[in-house]
Design a protein around this motif. Structure first.
Motif, PDB file in Angstrom:
ATOM      1  N   ASP A 133      21.684   9.592  56.782  1.00 14.92           N
ATOM      2  CA  ASP A 133      22.700   8.803  57.477  1.00 14.92           C
ATOM      3  C   ASP A 133      23.357   9.610  58.591  1.00 14.92           C
ATOM      4  O   ASP A 133      23.675   9.070  59.664  1.00 14.92           O
ATOM      5  CB  ASP A 133      23.767   8.313  56.494  1.00 14.92           C
ATOM      6  CG  ASP A 133      23.332   7.067  55.736  1.00 14.92           C
ATOM      7  OD1 ASP A 133      22.269   6.509  56.078  1.00 14.92           O
ATOM      8  OD2 ASP A 133      24.041   6.661  54.799  1.00 14.92           O
ATOM      9  N   ARG A 140      30.481   2.097  60.961  1.00 15.16           N
ATOM     10  CA  ARG A 140      30.330   1.729  59.546  1.00 15.16           C
ATOM     11  C   ARG A 140      29.682   2.862  58.743  1.00 15.16           C
ATOM     12  O   ARG A 140      30.103   3.164  57.620  1.00 15.16           O
ATOM     13  CB  ARG A 140      29.520   0.442  59.421  1.00 15.16           C
ATOM     14  CG  ARG A 140      30.295  -0.805  59.819  1.00 15.16           C
ATOM     15  CD  ARG A 140      29.561  -2.078  59.468  1.00 15.16           C
ATOM     16  NE  ARG A 140      30.381  -3.255  59.743  1.00 15.16           N
ATOM     17  CZ  ARG A 140      31.303  -3.734  58.914  1.00 15.16           C
ATOM     18  NH1 ARG A 140      31.514  -3.132  57.751  1.00 15.16           N
ATOM     19  NH2 ARG A 140      32.007  -4.806  59.232  1.00 15.16           N
ATOM     20  N   ARG A 188      31.370   5.144  55.725  1.00 12.67           N
ATOM     21  CA  ARG A 188      30.718   5.302  54.428  1.00 12.67           C
ATOM     22  C   ARG A 188      30.550   6.784  54.085  1.00 12.67           C
ATOM     23  O   ARG A 188      30.794   7.208  52.946  1.00 12.67           O
ATOM     24  CB  ARG A 188      29.360   4.620  54.444  1.00 12.67           C
ATOM     25  CG  ARG A 188      28.609   4.742  53.121  1.00 12.67           C
ATOM     26  CD  ARG A 188      27.153   4.348  53.263  1.00 12.67           C
ATOM     27  NE  ARG A 188      27.005   2.941  53.609  1.00 12.67           N
ATOM     28  CZ  ARG A 188      25.823   2.375  53.866  1.00 12.67           C
ATOM     29  NH1 ARG A 188      24.714   3.101  53.876  1.00 12.67           N
ATOM     30  NH2 ARG A 188      25.758   1.100  54.149  1.00 12.67           N
TER      31      ARG A 188
END
Length: 294
Positions: free
Chosen positions: A131, A166, A170
């Motif tokens: 990520d 986003r 997270r």
């Protein structure tokens, strides 16, 4: 007395109430080098900022709190938050300045993302984490897309922006849990107020309505707004209406009367007087002046 914190559009620049962009991108060295690699404590009224730090080091200052910057990292700063930076000379990365009304989720909106966006954050990335790599690549793509396009919103830029925010939220939650930063309560209220004004802008709600929504008295709300912006609550509300009117005049070809209707003015003459009072020009004069500049 508390020292006044300057309010800028871009650091060192006050372009007034008619910003001609919704998304601006520049490298961090391009501006910080002009200020000896130190960005003094300041804030933005209409803009949300994202800094992607790829190399170098430094400190992020949020109010009275100092956070060491260890790249790669993402820094997110909501409107009205007091912030500043100290950078090393080898700093590298981007700073994105986003018109807050273009965010898919507004700072201080109900929900985890809105709460996360309402507070300045420094989120460390890991080059080994999937990520983290995706966030970095997305912000690189956003920078390239911004450089290639002309002024005006594009779906691709908004998609990159939303995905990066986003995923960063997270990642922050995974690394830090739900612990609270030292955010100033009044700054939270101001962010919540900004979101409410955006939600009810076309209804022309009075200051007392927003005070009730925030659970405080109109006098208390006025004191908070005055402390953080130098303006009273009603002036702030009126300013948001003018901001929206100027964006419609700048980015659309709609007739002035139609823009007034879209903003909740049933009387076109009243809309023109309202705009003239706050800008010194009629809507048509303002649009013609912007077209001459362009």
């Amino acid at each position: 007395m508390m020292r006044a914190i300057p309010t800028y559009d871009l650091y060192g620049e006050k372009t007034g109430d008619s910003p001609d962009f919704w998304l601006h991108c520049e490298t961090i060295p391009s501006r910080s080098s002009l200020h000896h690699w130190e960005i003094g404590l300041h804030r933005h009224e209409q803009f949300f900022q994202i800094l992607y730090i790829e190399a170098g080091s430094g400190d992020a200052i949020f109010g009275n709190d100092v956070h060491p910057i260890v790249p790669p990292a993402v820094i997110t700063v909501p409107p009205f938050a007091r912030h500043g930076f100290r950078f090393s000379k080898d700093i590298d990365g981007y700073v994105f300045t986003v018109l807050t009304s273009h965010l898919k989720t507004m700072p201080a909106d109900r929900g985890r993302l809105g709460e996360w966006l309402a507070v300045p954050r420094l989120t460390g990335l890991s080059r080994e984490h999937a990520d983290s790599r995706y966030i970095a690549e997305t912000l690189h793509r956003l920078a390239a897309e911004t450089a290639a396009r002309r002024t005006g919103p594009t779906d691709l830029c908004e998609a990159y922006l939303t995905a990066a925010l986003r995923l960063t939220a997270r990642l922050f939650a995974a690394g830090r849990g739900d612990e609270e930063d030292g955010a100033n309560e009044n700054e939270r209220r101001l962010n919540r107020l900004t979101g409410l004004i955006h939600q009810h802008l076309r209804s022309h709600k009075p200051a007392s309505f927003y005070a009730r929504e925030l659970g405080i008295s109109p006098t208390h709300l006025n004191r908070v707004v005055k402390q953080l912006t130098g303006r009273n609550t009603q002036t702030l509300i009126n300013g948001k209406l003018i901001d929206e009117a100027q964006r419609e005049l700048l980015f659309t070809q709609l007739p002035v009367q139609e823009i007034g209707y879209r903003l909740g003015f049933s009387d076109p003459a009243y809309f023109s007087r309202f705009f003239l009072t706050h800008t010194g020009l009629s809507p048509r004069q303002w649009r013609m002046a912007q077209n001459r500049v362009a």
